[in-house]
Scaffold this motif. Structure first.
Motif, PDB file in Angstrom:
ATOM      1  N   LYS A 164       0.849  -1.200   0.000  1.00 33.97           N
ATOM      2  CA  LYS A 164       0.000   0.000   0.000  1.00 33.97           C
ATOM      3  C   LYS A 164       0.886   1.253   0.000  1.00 33.97           C
ATOM      4  O   LYS A 164       0.637   2.205  -0.737  1.00 33.97           O
TER       5      LYS A 164
ATOM      6  N   GLU B 298       1.137   4.218  -2.773  1.00 37.29           N
ATOM      7  CA  GLU B 298       0.917   5.633  -2.419  1.00 37.29           C
ATOM      8  C   GLU B 298       2.128   6.486  -2.812  1.00 37.29           C
ATOM      9  O   GLU B 298       1.974   7.629  -3.239  1.00 37.29           O
TER      10      GLU B 298
ATOM     11  N   LYS C   1       1.781   9.549  -5.338  1.00 35.31           N
ATOM     12  CA  LYS C   1       2.223  10.885  -4.941  1.00 35.31           C
ATOM     13  C   LYS C   1       3.200  11.456  -5.985  1.00 35.31           C
ATOM     14  O   LYS C   1       3.123  12.631  -6.348  1.00 35.31           O
TER      15      LYS C   1
ATOM     16  N   SER D 172      -0.830  12.313  -8.948  1.00 37.69           N
ATOM     17  CA  SER D 172      -1.425  12.989  -7.796  1.00 37.69           C
ATOM     18  C   SER D 172      -2.869  13.407  -8.074  1.00 37.69           C
ATOM     19  O   SER D 172      -3.591  13.830  -7.170  1.00 37.69           O
TER      20      SER D 172
ATOM     21  N   GLN E  82     -10.869   6.513  -3.819  1.00 41.80           N
ATOM     22  CA  GLN E  82     -10.434   5.856  -2.585  1.00 41.80           C
ATOM     23  C   GLN E  82     -10.793   4.373  -2.663  1.00 41.80           C
ATOM     24  O   GLN E  82     -11.530   3.944  -3.543  1.00 41.80           O
TER      25      GLN E  82
ATOM     26  N   ARG F 114      -9.327   3.183  -6.053  1.00 44.37           N
ATOM     27  CA  ARG F 114      -8.009   3.833  -6.090  1.00 44.37           C
ATOM     28  C   ARG F 114      -6.975   2.893  -6.739  1.00 44.37           C
ATOM     29  O   ARG F 114      -6.133   3.316  -7.534  1.00 44.37           O
TER      30      ARG F 114
END
Ligand code: AMP
Ligand code: MG
Length: 482
Positions: free
Chosen positions: A196, A200, A204, A208, A213, A217
């Protein structure tokens, strides 16, 4: 200097602190800066001085406050899964932010054995280091997304391959080192927290704008990675780049070209072209690259299944839909690519036949891919350059093409074509010449003349023939940097 380590939170197994060979005790050899990319230093605002760079970029000194690490990853190599690859001859010495606050990694390759070396020596000979320096700069200038090369440092030590060769460390700047194989590794460890966190980190850095979610996601992430891969492969096909070793550990989710081992440029046009000596079955042939990229994305999809909250079958269905979309996205982008290369401001159904006729002639007559499209572009200039000539066998096709493009504003057509069809590329024989110059004289005056030309590949001008001539050696072979 402001360097940091950004992978440590992914776990001790994923990011292993390791000291580069040059920094270990009993090292008497003296590293020397051989090649330095000034432009990149300025563009990325890299906080390093040329005069002291050799110490940091050879691994002799750590960047202030940062421990060098080797990253773990798995990988499908030529279709076979290898659970424990990892940086076997590279150290990530630190990350930094550029003026826009975007993160970049500094990685040195050839810096000695690591816990992932699996019996390898962890070293790199000068030739492959020089190849990466030249090819990555050339590809960047061709507008192909790529990791970049900051420097080549000679180590003063010999490296043994089939013969004794001077050793080198090549320093790479990359927006990340997050590979499909990185996800495969964490999935294999069943490390959901790490998986995870890795996703992320990638979101990022690259995506972005993903706001979804939960399970959506993950789907959006895979979709974004697929899109980057489609864009990358279309660029490779546009300029005639053959990567040669598209294993999942050599596939960055950010969609930059990485690992310039056995790569080469297509010369005589043939989708089946393979240069790599180890690619015996043509898995990574020029025209296979889109299929392989899609296959690699499917391996990423598999690694993400464990992150879903729904039943596995439902997760598989959602991910499969994204993978199915790959070929549709690719086909569209690919058609667009040919439209631009041919100067067509829109695509009509009949254009497929025009293109197919051209590619058939290129293939059967063994015409050079780059020179042919450069000649077409050049022929539309107000004062065409004599170094680019339309081959006689194309005369009748050329008439049909002229009729087709006559419908458009010629300034727009020529502008478009000259922005996507390079005039000059890193010819395989010339890359070999540069490498051999370094081996024989530890110097290449030729590279000093050539590199500035490669840095402006869309500049149409009069070139000496040796810069443009195809090697036309169908037996040309490349080797992995190992
Ligand atoms: P590559 O072909 O460069 O993508 O490398 C594939 C894998 O082999 C990676 O895990 C590398 O770190 C490892 N490797 C390649 N060359 C060496 C070497 N000389 N010593 C140790 N590991 C190596
Ligand atoms: Mg690799």
């Amino acid at each position: 200097m402001n360097f940091y380590q950004r992978y440590s939170r992914l776990g001790n197994q994923f990011c292993v602190i390791d000291t580069p060979m040059m920094a270990r005790a009993n090292q008497s050899s003296r590293p020397k800066l051989l090649l330095w990319n000034d432009k990149l230093t300025i563009e990325r605002n890299i906080p390093l001085e040329k005069s002291s760079a050799h110490s940091y970029l050879s691994g002799q000194l750590p960047l202030p406050g940062v421990d060098a690490v080797a990253l773990a990853y798995s990988g499908h190599q030529f279709g076979h899964f290898n659970p424990t690859l990892g940086d076997g001859r590279a150290h990530l010495i630190g990350s930094f932010d550029d003026a826009q606050g975007q993160a970049y990694d500094l990685q040195i390759k050839g810096s000695g054995a690591t816990p992932f070396s699996r019996g390898g020596d962890g070293l790199c000979a000068l030739g492959p280091a020089v190849r990466e320096f030249v090819m990555s700069q050339a590809l960047g200038a061709l507008n192909v997304p790529t990791t970049e090369c900051l420097a080549v440092v000679t180590t003063g030590q010999q490296v043994y391959r089939n013969e004794s060769l001077p050793g080198a460390v090549v320093c790479r700047v990359a927006s990340s080192h997050i590979r499909v194989g990185s996800f495969q590794y964490l999935a294999l460890q069943e490390d959901l927290v790490g998986l995870k966190a890795l996703m992320e980190l990638a979101i990022k850095r690259y995506f972005s704008d993903i706001n979804e979610q939960g399970d959506k996601r993950i789907v959006a992430f895979l979709r974004a990675v697929c899109k980057q891969q489609v864009a990358l492969i279309v660029h490779w096909l546009r300029v005639g780049f053959i990567h040669g070793v598209m294993n999942t550990d050599n596939t960055l989710v950010g969609g930059e070209t990485i690992d310039y081992g056995p790569c080469a440029m297509l010369e005589a046009f043939d989708f089946e072209t393979v240069y790599s000596s180890i690619d015996k079955h043509g898995r990574y042939a020029f025209g296979q690259q889109p299929n392989i990229a899609s296959w690699n994305c499917a391996r990423l999809a598999e690694s993400l299944i464990a992150l879903f909250s729904v039943e596995e079958s439902e997760a598989v269905a959602m991910l499969s839909e994204v993978i199915a979309q790959f070929s549709q996205d690719f086909n569209l982008a690919y058609q667009n690519m040919w439209a631009k290369k041919l100067g067509l401001l829109d695509w009509r159904d009949t254009d497929s036949a025009l293109l197919s006729e051209l590619l058939t002639i290129l293939n059967s007559e063994q015409l050079d891919y780059t020179n042919t499209f450069a000649a077409l572009s050049n022929s539309l200039l107000e004062s065409p350059y004599s170094c680019f000539a339309i081959p006689d066998v194309l005369r009748s096709w050329y008439q049909k093409w002229q009729t087709r493009i006559a419908e458009y504003d010629s300034t727009k057509v020529v502008e478009l074509m000259c922005s996507v069809n390079p005039a000059i590329i890193p010819r395989n024989a010339l890359v070999e010449q540069v490498i051999s110059d370094y081996y024989q004289h530890n110097d290449s005056r030729f590279l000093k003349d050539w590199l500035p030309l490669l840095q402006q590949p869309y500049r149409y001008q009069e070139y000496e023939q040796h810069y443009l001539a195809a090697t036309m050696d169908t037996h040309y072979k490349t080797f992995c940097g190992t």
